[in-house]
Design a protein around this motif. Structure first.
Motif, PDB file in Angstrom:
ATOM      1  N   UNK A   2      69.990   2.600  56.555  1.00 45.97           N
ATOM      2  CA  UNK A   2      69.049   3.402  57.338  1.00 45.97           C
ATOM      3  C   UNK A   2      69.774   4.607  57.905  1.00 45.97           C
ATOM      4  N   UNK A   3      69.109   5.744  57.907  1.00 44.80           N
ATOM      5  CA  UNK A   3      69.657   6.948  58.515  1.00 44.80           C
ATOM      6  C   UNK A   3      68.689   7.403  59.614  1.00 44.80           C
ATOM      7  N   UNK A   4      69.120   7.234  60.866  1.00 47.07           N
ATOM      8  CA  UNK A   4      68.263   7.592  61.985  1.00 47.07           C
ATOM      9  C   UNK A   4      67.876   9.051  62.030  1.00 47.07           C
ATOM     10  N   UNK A   5      68.845   9.995  61.895  1.00 51.11           N
ATOM     11  CA  UNK A   5      68.477  11.420  61.938  1.00 51.11           C
ATOM     12  C   UNK A   5      67.499  11.837  60.850  1.00 51.11           C
ATOM     13  N   UNK A   6      67.536  11.169  59.680  1.00 50.76           N
ATOM     14  CA  UNK A   6      66.586  11.494  58.621  1.00 50.76           C
ATOM     15  C   UNK A   6      65.282  10.716  58.760  1.00 50.76           C
ATOM     16  N   UNK A   7      65.322   9.616  59.494  1.00 49.23           N
ATOM     17  CA  UNK A   7      64.122   8.822  59.659  1.00 49.23           C
ATOM     18  C   UNK A   7      63.706   8.086  58.403  1.00 49.23           C
TER      19      UNK A   7
END
Length: 664
Positions: free
Chosen positions: A209-214
């Motif tokens: 998961x990549x938080x900044x990319x959502x």
């Protein structure tokens, strides 16, 4: 009539000699086929009815997972008359036929076994049927996932064994030289899971998961270097066995939409290229080829924009990377945008390849210690504006590493342009950020420019050509034009910054702080050039000897480069040193290529005993467009217009073509 019937029964008593995979009728014989049904239960029930009269009735798995019922074999010479008689007697349907059985796979039922065990079903096939009936929905989904990792296309991982999954199972069985039934035995299922798990481990497969990319997505972490941040999200370069692959993880917020991404992605493929095009209200999937590269583009609508990816790799890597791409299609999910976690933290930084002077070698790698430069979402300005980047990755068919370089390995404020302050350069114009250049640039006499501009730290070492591709002053040229240069000068005046390079495709993107009008930006042709179509090369060859902009005309003499390399087109328009990086234009003034090289006539003549004439190469425009999109520039595409007069074309090209000087 009785004699004919007896004769026919004798003919049908000739049992075929056929293996599990080769069910063609024996030489000189043909199968009598009476039905092809979609469902197994209907096929076996119908076969039992025929078995009362024809003791050699069989059921085969045929093409597309259907079930063919045959009554036995007849002599090829007797087949037409026998079939007519059976139809006349109403013993077989009117659409019955005779066939060699070339599309018959495994035999799964026979009247002879029916007499022996009362079921007629092949024992292995019976075991597979019983095992499948015992599967839970999770078991079925696991089988579908394993088929994907074995390189089979199952469509959706939904636990439903429909036509796609059956076809994938048959493909797997065929590759394993097993009976092709479309139903897995327990032993086949175990072997399939083991193969899939082995591939997942080798790829370092993880759901990340990549938080900044959502977004959340499965990634083959062992096959990619640490990601680089671009306007549209993250870009990852392949390494190891995946060298040459490029992956862009896309996250658009604001004005950019799924529809605009779809239109941009579809232009990557030639009009006559077959592609898989799945589009729905939720998003789209495009799969196809561009040259020798495979491109997977997948996007979904999100609450605040769009999430997706573009994965490109050479067809030579298809066996390795197609399963990865298929698995990624099935794992992409939207998540809320937040600071953590980050994919960059999950992918261990590894040495990145470095290119030396020999394009055909793979030099030693050097450590890449760049941290993830993205700020936390709550530390950066809200992303409300429309992104300009297409996010499309490169399509170079070469089998090499180190496709791109980052824009810079240090913060831009630390980049040393020269040893003396930039303000010491005499200027009469307004500051670059405010200076629209609407007047015709002084490119008609480069010799004059060399005398009246301030002298740099070193003499000019080499020159090349470039052309503007955006309103904010982005310039495309060849990588070899900027390679090793401490300074790059445009039009004898301003210094330009190298933003990104693609070493393998020999492309570079420069930034010149000026504003361009529409007439001062090159437009790309909406489709590839045709063989023998007109082409015009514009540039600054032999700087100091030839005066100003130089224009040569010719034709597209081949749609491939040396040894069939589809990255290039071959042109007869003459090019000289200094033409590198300039535009190759069609008759409407649209870019169909980036001039790259000419054949070394002297060296080749030593080998073949003859001097080749006008053998020059340009990088395909589609490759350049892909490079631009991967670096946040949306190339302009030309519309319909009439052919330009040669003089008008030259005038138009002068507006967007520039001289580049390299100081090392």
């Amino acid at each position: 009539m009785i004699l004919r019937a007896l004769s026919f029964l004798c003919l049908l008593c000739l049992a075929p000699v056929a293996g599990a995979q080769d069910n063609r009728a024996p030489e000189g014989k043909l199968w009598v086929q009476v039905a092809v049904l979609d469902r197994l239960d209907r096929a076996t029930n119908e076969a039992e009815r025929y078995a009362r009269s024809f003791r050699y009735t069989r059921v085969f798995v045929a093409q597309e997972g259907r079930f063919a019922i045959t009554l036995g074999v007849v002599d090829r010479t007797e087949a037409p008359s026998v079939l007519r008689n059976l139809i006349r007697q109403d013993r077989v349907p009117r659409d019955a036929l005779t066939t060699e059985g070339g599309d018959y796979f495994a035999e799964i039922w026979s009247a002879r076994r029916l007499e022996e065990d009362g079921t007629g079903i092949d024992p292995d096939f019976s075991t597979a049927l019983a095992a499948e009936e015992a599967h839970t929905p999770d078991d079925r989904r696991k089988i579908q996932e394993s088929l994907v990792w074995d390189g089979r296309n199952v469509g959706e991982i939904d636990g439903i064994f429909g036509p796609n999954t059956r076809s994938a199972i048959r493909s797997y069985q065929s590759a394993q030289s097993s009976p092709v039934t479309g139903y897995l035995t327990p032993a086949e299922t175990t072997a399939l899971h083991q193969r899939a798990e082995s591939r997942r481990r080798a790829a370092g497969w993880e759901i990340l998961e990549d938080g900044p990319l959502g977004l959340r997505i499965g990634l083959a972490t062992a096959y990619f270097d640490q990601p680089e941040t671009v306007d549209v999200g993250l870009r990852l370069s392949g390494r190891g066995p995946a060298s040459g692959a490029l992956l862009s993880l896309l996250s658009f917020t604001g004005g950019r939409s799924v529809d605009s991404l779809y239109d941009s992605a579809k232009r990557e493929f030639a009009r006559d290229t077959p592609i898989l095009d799945r589009r729905s209200a939720e998003g789209f999937t495009l799969i196809g080829r561009s040259g020798s590269r495979l491109i997977y583009t997948h996007a979904k609508r999100a609450r605040d924009g769009t999430r997706g990816f573009i994965f490109s790799f050479d067809s030579d890597s298809a066996d390795l990377l197609t399963p990865v791409a298929q698995a990624m299609l099935l794992t992409l999910e939207e998540t809320g945008i937040r600071a953590r976690p980050r994919i960059a933290d999950a992918i261990e930084a590894t040495p990145r390849p470095r290119r030396d002077e020999d394009r055909d070698t793979r030099p030693e790698r050097r450590p890449d210690t760049r941290p993830d430069p993205r700020p936390d979402p709550d530390e950066r300005a809200p992303r409300t504006s429309d992104n300009t980047g297409g996010g499309t990755v490169g399509t170079r068919p070469f089998d090499r590493a180190d496709r791109t370089e980052p824009r810079t390995e240090r913060p831009r404020t630390e980049r040393p342009r020269t040893e003396r302050p930039r303000t010491e350069r005499p200027r009469t114009e307004r500051p670059p950020a405010e200076r629209p250049r609407t007047e015709r640039p002084r490119r008609d006499d480069p010799r004059r420019r060399r005398e009246d501009r301030p002298r740099r730290e070193g003499e000019v070492d080499s020159t090349g050509t470039g052309f503007y591709v955006s309103a904010d002053g982005r310039i495309v040229t060849n990588f070899h034009v900027v390679d090793g240069c401490r300074q790059m000068i445009v039009d004898g005046g301003d210094e330009v910054e190298v933003l990104a390079v693609d070493r393998v495709n020999d492309l570079a993107l420069l930034s010149h702080q000026v504003t361009r009008t529409d007439a001062q930006i090159a437009r790309f042709a909406p489709s590839g050039p045709r063989l023998n179509s007109d082409v015009t090369v514009v540039g600054y060859p032999l700087y100091g000897l030839l005066g100003g902009l130089n224009v040569t005309r010719g034709v597209v003499s081949s749609l491939k480069g040396l040894r069939g390399d589809e990255t290039f087109i071959q042109i007869s328009a003459e090019v000289q040193p200094g033409n590198s990086g300039g535009p190759a234009l069609n008759a409407r003034g649209y870019v169909v290529g980036v001039v790259q090289s000419k054949l070394d006539a002297v060296r080749l003549s030593e080998r073949i005993g003859d001097i080749p004439q006008n053998v020059n190469f340009a990088i395909r425009a589609g490759i350049a467009q892909t490079f631009l999109k991967a670096n946040g520039v949306e190339p302009l595409i030309g519309g319909e217009r009439d052919r330009l007069e040669p003089a008008d074309l030259a005038e138009a090209a002068q507006e967007f073509t520039v001289l580049l000087e390299c100081i090392k």
